[in-house]
Design an enzyme around this catalytic site. Structure first.
Site, PDB file in Angstrom:
ATOM      1  CB  SER A 148      -0.864   0.018   1.262  1.00  0.00           C
ATOM      2  OG  SER A 148      -1.408   1.316   1.455  1.00  0.00           O
ATOM      3  CE1 TYR A 161      -4.397  -1.985   5.112  1.00  0.00           C
ATOM      4  CE2 TYR A 161      -3.378   0.095   4.469  1.00  0.00           C
ATOM      5  CZ  TYR A 161      -4.046  -1.065   4.141  1.00  0.00           C
ATOM      6  OH  TYR A 161      -4.372  -1.299   2.824  1.00  0.00           O
TER       7      TYR A 161
HETATM    8  N1  LIG Z   1      -8.630  -0.143  -1.389  1.00  0.00           N
HETATM    9  C1  LIG Z   1      -7.554   0.588  -1.289  1.00  0.00           C
HETATM   10  O1  LIG Z   1      -7.578   1.804  -1.424  1.00  0.00           O
HETATM   11  C2  LIG Z   1      -6.234  -0.073  -1.035  1.00  0.00           C
HETATM   12  C3  LIG Z   1      -5.118   0.715  -1.106  1.00  0.00           C
HETATM   13  C4  LIG Z   1      -3.888   0.167  -0.878  1.00  0.00           C
HETATM   14  C5  LIG Z   1      -3.768  -1.173  -0.613  1.00  0.00           C
HETATM   15  N2  LIG Z   1      -4.867  -1.940  -0.562  1.00  0.00           N
HETATM   16  C6  LIG Z   1      -4.661  -3.360  -0.306  1.00  0.00           C
HETATM   17  O2  LIG Z   1      -5.306  -4.144  -1.299  1.00  0.00           O
HETATM   18  C7  LIG Z   1      -5.655  -5.404  -0.752  1.00  0.00           C
HETATM   19  C8  LIG Z   1      -7.109  -5.696  -1.039  1.00  0.00           C
HETATM   20  O3  LIG Z   1      -7.919  -4.736  -0.392  1.00  0.00           O
HETATM   21  P1  LIG Z   1      -9.309  -4.274  -0.985  1.00  0.00           P
HETATM   22  O4  LIG Z   1      -9.286  -2.799  -1.015  1.00  0.00           O
HETATM   23  O5  LIG Z   1      -9.592  -5.035  -2.203  1.00  0.00           O
HETATM   24  O6  LIG Z   1     -10.266  -4.679   0.214  1.00  0.00           O
HETATM   25  P2  LIG Z   1     -11.559  -5.599   0.338  1.00  0.00           P
HETATM   26  O7  LIG Z   1     -12.110  -5.312   1.672  1.00  0.00           O
HETATM   27  O8  LIG Z   1     -12.419  -5.469  -0.862  1.00  0.00           O
HETATM   28  O9  LIG Z   1     -10.941  -7.060   0.313  1.00  0.00           O
HETATM   29  C9  LIG Z   1     -10.256  -7.561   1.415  1.00  0.00           C
HETATM   30  C10 LIG Z   1     -10.320  -9.056   1.356  1.00  0.00           C
HETATM   31  O10 LIG Z   1      -9.592  -9.588   2.475  1.00  0.00           O
HETATM   32  C11 LIG Z   1     -10.363 -10.574   3.083  1.00  0.00           C
HETATM   33  N3  LIG Z   1     -10.032 -10.693   4.499  1.00  0.00           N
HETATM   34  C12 LIG Z   1      -9.980  -9.700   5.417  1.00  0.00           C
HETATM   35  N4  LIG Z   1      -9.691 -10.227   6.622  1.00  0.00           N
HETATM   36  C13 LIG Z   1      -9.552 -11.567   6.441  1.00  0.00           C
HETATM   37  C14 LIG Z   1      -9.280 -12.652   7.300  1.00  0.00           C
HETATM   38  N5  LIG Z   1      -9.096 -12.493   8.620  1.00  0.00           N
HETATM   39  N6  LIG Z   1      -9.237 -13.891   6.785  1.00  0.00           N
HETATM   40  C15 LIG Z   1      -9.454 -14.084   5.470  1.00  0.00           C
HETATM   41  N7  LIG Z   1      -9.703 -13.095   4.600  1.00  0.00           N
HETATM   42  C16 LIG Z   1      -9.773 -11.851   5.088  1.00  0.00           C
HETATM   43  C17 LIG Z   1     -11.798 -10.142   2.884  1.00  0.00           C
HETATM   44  O11 LIG Z   1     -12.654 -11.243   3.015  1.00  0.00           O
HETATM   45  C18 LIG Z   1     -11.730  -9.619   1.464  1.00  0.00           C
HETATM   46  O12 LIG Z   1     -11.842 -10.700   0.559  1.00  0.00           O
HETATM   47  C19 LIG Z   1      -5.329  -5.326   0.733  1.00  0.00           C
HETATM   48  O13 LIG Z   1      -4.069  -5.931   0.945  1.00  0.00           O
HETATM   49  C20 LIG Z   1      -5.249  -3.845   0.994  1.00  0.00           C
HETATM   50  O14 LIG Z   1      -4.423  -3.551   2.073  1.00  0.00           O
HETATM   51  C21 LIG Z   1      -6.107  -1.433  -0.772  1.00  0.00           C
HETATM   52  O1  LIG Z   2      -3.115   2.868   1.110  1.00  0.00           O
HETATM   53  C1  LIG Z   2      -4.136   2.303   1.377  1.00  0.00           C
HETATM   54  O2  LIG Z   2      -4.218   1.147   1.798  1.00  0.00           O
HETATM   55  C2  LIG Z   2      -5.353   3.037   1.130  1.00  0.00           C
HETATM   56  O3  LIG Z   2      -5.221   4.293   0.634  1.00  0.00           O
HETATM   57  C3  LIG Z   2      -6.207   2.900   2.294  1.00  0.00           C
HETATM   58  O4  LIG Z   2      -6.083   3.833   3.273  1.00  0.00           O
HETATM   59  C4  LIG Z   2      -7.510   2.683   1.777  1.00  0.00           C
HETATM   60  O5  LIG Z   2      -7.809   3.450   0.693  1.00  0.00           O
HETATM   61  C5  LIG Z   2      -8.582   2.860   2.685  1.00  0.00           C
HETATM   62  O6  LIG Z   2      -8.252   3.480   3.865  1.00  0.00           O
HETATM   63  C6  LIG Z   2      -9.091   1.545   2.801  1.00  0.00           C
HETATM   64  O7  LIG Z   2      -8.285   0.867   3.667  1.00  0.00           O
END
Ligand SMILES: NC(=O)c1ccc[n+]([C@@H]2O[C@H](COP(=O)([O-])OP(=O)(O)OC[C@H]3O[C@@H](n4cnc5c(N)ncnc54)[C@H](O)[C@@H]3O)[C@@H](O)[C@H]2O)c1
Ligand SMILES: O=C(O)[C@H](O)[C@@H](O)[C@H](O)[C@H](O)CO
Length: 256
Positions: A148, A161
């Site tokens: 991230s 996080y």
């Molecule tokens: N959305 C953003 O802006 C963003 C930004 C940077 C990084 N990320 C990263 O991208 C990845 C995916 O996130 P997303 O935004 O798609 O979120 P999301 O909430 O759509 O997906 C998260 C997934 O993780 C699973 N999960 C969470 N806790 C769990 C557990 N204890 N056991 C099993 N599964 C579990 C959930 O079931 C879900 O399938 C993550 O690693 C997140 O940190 C997201």
């Molecule tokens: O870098 C990241 O992981 C994101 O920018 C997050 O902060 C998410 O967008 C949001 O908070 C959902 O977790």
């Protein structure tokens, strides 16, 4: 096979995608499957997993699901023990599951810290420890860890996080050093701000999504499908000389 097929086809490969029921993980699973891989999704909720398998079937992707709480070591061990029962050995591991626990820094509890680390760091580590050496023995593998932009900057109330995401980039480098000599490439994908259920707290704040979009160079926030090309590249033969890297897929957010 065509030139592009030789470089990018995932036919005959099996991918395990944690967090594959939702958001970026589901987008990545779709990309891997549509490029030819059979996909094993791992997440907690059976209903969401079943819906994701159905969605993938709509693209003619061979997929199955394992319901597991990756915060529980026994569940992680069960995933490790049973993953190959579905479509054979795991060739591609994607660690996308994560939790973002958001109280202000001074209000976090020990339990918050433990959960953050269990899901965001320990589970990717344990899955890598299980599948990385097996990939190395077979002489080919790919691990894609999801970091991230919070690995390198403070961002809202989710300080631990960011600690976990910084750890993921270090884990990636160590795994790459260990297994790249044996054909296993390991990289971190770094999303910026992506519209998924995890981002819901931001979506609830008026003007927040627009302000975040303005911080990118592309003028918009990310969507799960924005990760398709990078995922297929990093999972395929096309990336055989790319390893240990931190690859931002963020519309320019990190450099703006
Ligand atoms: N959305 C953003 O802006 C963003 C930004 C940077 C990084 N990320 C990263 O991208 C990845 C995916 O996130 P997303 O935004 O798609 O979120 P999301 O909430 O759509 O997906 C998260 C997934 O993780 C699973 N999960 C969470 N806790 C769990 C557990 N204890 N056991 C099993 N599964 C579990 C959930 O079931 C879900 O399938 C993550 O690693 C997140 O940190 C997201
Ligand atoms: O870098 C990241 O992981 C994101 O920018 C997050 O902060 C998410 O967008 C949001 O908070 C959902 O977790």
């Amino acid at each position: 096979m065509t030139y592009l097929g030789e470089l990018f086809s995932l036919a005959g490969r099996t991918a395990l995608v944690t967090g594959g029921s939702s958001g970026i993980g589901l987008g990545m699973a779709e990309a891997l499957g549509r490029a030819g891989a059979a996909v094993v999704l791992v997440a907690r909720r059976e209903r969401e997993l079943a819906a994701a398998v159905d969605t993938l079937a709509g693209y003619a992707v061979t997929a199955t699901a394992i319901s597991a709480d990756l915060g529980e070591r026994a569940d992680v061990n069960r995933v490790i023990a049973t993953a190959a029962d579905h479509f054979g050995d795991i060739d591609i591991l994607v660690n996308s599951a994560a939790v973002n626990i958001r109280p202000p820094m001074g209000e976090l509890t020990d339990a918050d810290w433990d959960l953050n680390h269990a899901v965001n760091v320990t589970a990717p580590y344990l899955l890598g420890q299980a599948f990385g050496p097996r990939m190395a023995e077979r002489g080919w593998g790919r691990i894609i860890n999801i970091g991230s932009q919070q690995a390198v900057r403070a961002f809202g109330n989710s300080g631990i996080y960011g600690v976990a995401k910084a750890a993921i980039t270090g884990l990636t480098r160590s795994q790459a050093e260990a297994w790249s000599p044996h054909g296993v490439c390991v990289n971190t994908v770094m999303p910026g701000f992506v519209i998924t259920p995890l981002a819901a707290p931001h979506l609830a704040v008026p003007g927040r999504v627009e302000a975040l979009a303005a911080r990118t160079m592309t003028g918009r926030n990310g969507l799960p499908q924005d990760f398709a090309g990078t995922t297929v590249f990093l999972a395929s033969d096309a990336s055989s000389y790319v390893t240990g890297q931190t690859i931002y897929v963020d519309g320019g957010f990190s450099v703006h």
